[in-house]
Design a protein around this motif. Structure first.
Motif, short mmCIF file in Angstrom:
data_model
loop_
_atom_site.label_atom_id
_atom_site.label_comp_id
_atom_site.label_asym_id
_atom_site.label_seq_id
_atom_site.Cartn_x
_atom_site.Cartn_y
_atom_site.Cartn_z
N VAL A 319 0.86 -1.18 0.00
CA VAL A 319 0.00 0.00 0.00
C VAL A 319 0.90 1.23 0.00
O VAL A 319 1.79 1.36 0.84
N ARG A 345 -1.22 -1.01 -4.25
CA ARG A 345 -2.49 -0.30 -4.12
C ARG A 345 -2.26 1.13 -3.63
O ARG A 345 -1.42 1.37 -2.76
N VAL A 348 -7.06 3.26 -0.81
CA VAL A 348 -7.49 2.28 0.19
C VAL A 348 -8.43 2.96 1.19
O VAL A 348 -8.51 4.19 1.28
N ARG A 352 -6.68 -0.09 6.25
CA ARG A 352 -5.50 0.21 5.45
C ARG A 352 -5.24 1.71 5.38
O ARG A 352 -4.09 2.15 5.36
#
Length: 613
Positions: A319, A345, A348, A352
């Protein structure tokens, strides 16, 4: 393909000849040094964009003002270009690229599941051995803390196999209830394996399964009226519930991922990696990539991810706090290198997002501390320049120290500092053989001559100030060597402990001055000198101990006739070192593969009956 380096770079002709295929381009300055490496899906379009009349970004303008040549390498695919770019940045460390210098491997916990009585141990390095690896952990402290908790909960051994094989009675770990003493048969293999399996479940984050197992064991022990073991399981269950309460995450989030965020100020960048394993936050680590000039967060993140994860196994999910250029290409390559798919990613939510905010907070705090540290170092360098009456603050410092034990295994160290702190990649050690054992002056003279002969040839950058650990004698040796090499203009300082030998009372000897200088204890210049001297001392002692240990480990066995290197290595491996070999009986020695009864007697006699031990 490159422009003719003997003539001025003709960008127009060079660009006309460029291909539209993918590849990597390298930009060189007038000295021929690589200052930037980039990849491109279309080399012609990408490289041509650099040769516009104006540049929106100051960093690009600064880069192009220094470019004297461009070299390209065509690749078959974009993935090949990504990997080649990674390798070239690692090799050349270009000034205008994001260069990750802190590339130490992370620690793991290793479980030797192939062993009848598996061991839990700290591990760092390639994960090629049989067994299970858990991690990575953000620091050695986190690993040690987890191993300590595992010992208390499951009493699984952590001793080395050589120690385990040669025990005849339980060690202290058994007495304090940190091990069940499988080395001397005080626990059955099946029962021990159950404890190992429970420890593995704990490392996997399956605390609930471990608690259920221990509850069943406690009830079984109580039914058998084995109240001592029942009480032990009760205490373990209580501790497991306490740990579970501290992990403020839900089990549906039990996934491995890294959360990466960055923060920047002019000239300094901090990237924080937050480690999430089995839904629990294990900790974080800050990185400070080197990059000339300013850059936007997307460029920093893209450069960091490639340099960081292409050198290690990536978790299933990464992330990040900003969109990543060529993120799909990086995902594809990381997935191919791992045993699982990897997702990068950016957008989020929920948990997250909170982790991302936590990583960003750590990045800002790390940046603040780094900036303050750099400011402190710059003040210290400025104060040192004023003390030495230099025209400008020094930019590069070197310090030498010598370490030995009664003349044995003499090692000299050279440590280097710049205005960002310790420059460990430029540290050097010198294994010395002075004419007379314990001759510190001769050792210092040899180390300086070897180092500054290379500096004079241009192989190593010249420092602004040279420090030597010692007083007038060491200073005289240093100035004599520099005069011999015709670089006697270099500023040299001898750093000697004062009469009380307490920090803050150091005497500083300067060439041409009869009396030493003593700076105030709170002087920024003195604090810098102390840090430099202490680092040289530490580096020298570490090298000396390693050299001495190596000599003492091998020399006595090498003196035994008929004992070759393979059998020496096997003896040391089986008994965990020379002390173990010395303490072994003839029968124990004869059990080692390749050691006959006659050879065992010879080894035993040489180590015990000739007065060497």
């Amino acid at each position: 393909m490159s422009a003719d380096s003997e003539n001025a770079f003709d960008a127009k002709s060079f660009l006309k000849s460029l291909t539209h295929r993918p590849g990597v381009y390298r930009m060189h300055n007038a000295a021929g040094k690589v200052i930037y490496v980039g990849k491109a899906r279309d080399l012609k379009k990408r490289v041509s964009s650099y040769f516009q009349r104006s540049h929106a970004h100051p960093k690009t303008a600064s880069l192009m003002s220094q470019v004297a040549d461009v070299e390209v390498t065509v690749t078959n695919t974009e993935t090949e270009a990504l990997l080649l770019e990674y390798n070239l940045i690692k090799k050349h460390k270009p000034r205008f690229n994001v260069v990750l210098r802190d590339d130490k491997s992370y620690p793991y916990i290793y479980v030797s599941t192939q062993h009848p009585f598996p061991r839990l141990q700290f591990h760092r390095g390639p994960r090629k051995g049989k067994g299970r690896y858990f991690g990575p952990y953000p620091s050695i402290v986190a690993v040690r803390k987890t191993l300590s908790e595992l010992q208390k909960l499951f009493q699984v051994r952590q001793c080395q196999d050589s120690f385990f094989r040669n025990r005849s009675r339980p060690c202290l770990q058994y007495q304090i209830r940190r091990c069940t003493a499988p080395c001397v048969g005080l626990v059955e293999e099946q029962r021990y394996r159950e404890d190992v399996d429970a420890a593995i479940l704990f490392l996997e984050g399956k605390n609930r399964s471990v608690i259920d197992t221990f509850v069943a064991r406690m009830e079984d022990a109580a039914e058998r009226q084995d109240y001592e073991h029942a009480a032990r399981y009760r205490d373990q269950i209580a501790r497991l519930r306490e740990i579970e309460a501290q992990q403020l995450v839900s089990r549906h989030s039990a996934r491995d991922l890294d959360v990466v965020a960055s923060a920047s100020s002019p000239g300094t960048h901090c990237v924080t990696v937050l480690f999430i394993r089995n839904g629990a936050v294990l900790g974080s680590r800050n990185h400070f990539p080197k990059l000339a000039g300013d850059a936007d967060s997307g460029e920093i993140m893209s450069g960091f991810l490639a340099q960081y994860y292409l050198g290690r196994e990536a978790p299933p999910e990464i992330v990040v706090d900003t969109a990543v250029e060529d993120g799909d290409l990086l995902e594809q390559e990381l997935s191919a290198r791992s045993s699982h798919s990897v997702q990068i990613r950016h957008s989020v939510r929920d948990r997250r997002q909170r982790w991302l905010e936590l990583a960003a907070t750590n990045a800002r705090e790390g940046l603040t501390m780094k900036v303050n540290s750099n400011a402190t170092l710059q003040r210290q360098f400025a104060a040192l320049g004023e003390f030495l009456k230099l025209e400008a603050p020094p930019e590069r410092l070197e310090c030498f120290d010598v370490s030995h034990t009664s003349g044995e295994a003499t090692v000299a160290s050279c440590v280097v500092f710049n205005q960002s702190g310790a420059l460990k990649s430029d540290y050097r050690r010198f294994n010395l053989e002075p004419a007379a054992p314990g001759d510190d002056y001769g050792a210092m003279r040899e180390a300086l001559r070897r180092r500054y002969s290379r500096i004079k040839k241009g192989e190593v950058p010249m420092p602004d100030v040279l420090f030597v650990d010692g007083g007038k004698g060491q200073l005289a040796e240093a100035t004599a060597v520099l005069a011999e090499l015709e670089i006697d203009w270099l500023q040299v300082v001898g750093v000697a402990k004062g009469r009380s030998r307490k920090p803050g009372m150091e005497q500083l000897f300067l060439a041409g001055e009869n009396t030493p200088s003593i700076l105030p204890a709170d002087s920024p210049a003195l604090l810098l000198i102390q840090q430099l001297r202490d680092e040289a001392h530490r580096f020298a002692i570490t090298g000396h101990r390693q050299r001495r240990s190596k000599a003492r480990t091998t020399s006595r066995l090498e003196e035994i006739p008929g004992l070759g290197p393979k059998r020496r290595r096997e003896l040391l491996r089986q008994f965990g070192g020379l002390p173990g070999v010395s303490g072994a009986s003839i029968d124990d020695l004869a059990r080692v593969h390749g050691i006959s009864k006659a050879m065992a007697e010879r080894i035993y006699n040489d180590l015990h009956l000739d007065g060497k031990n």
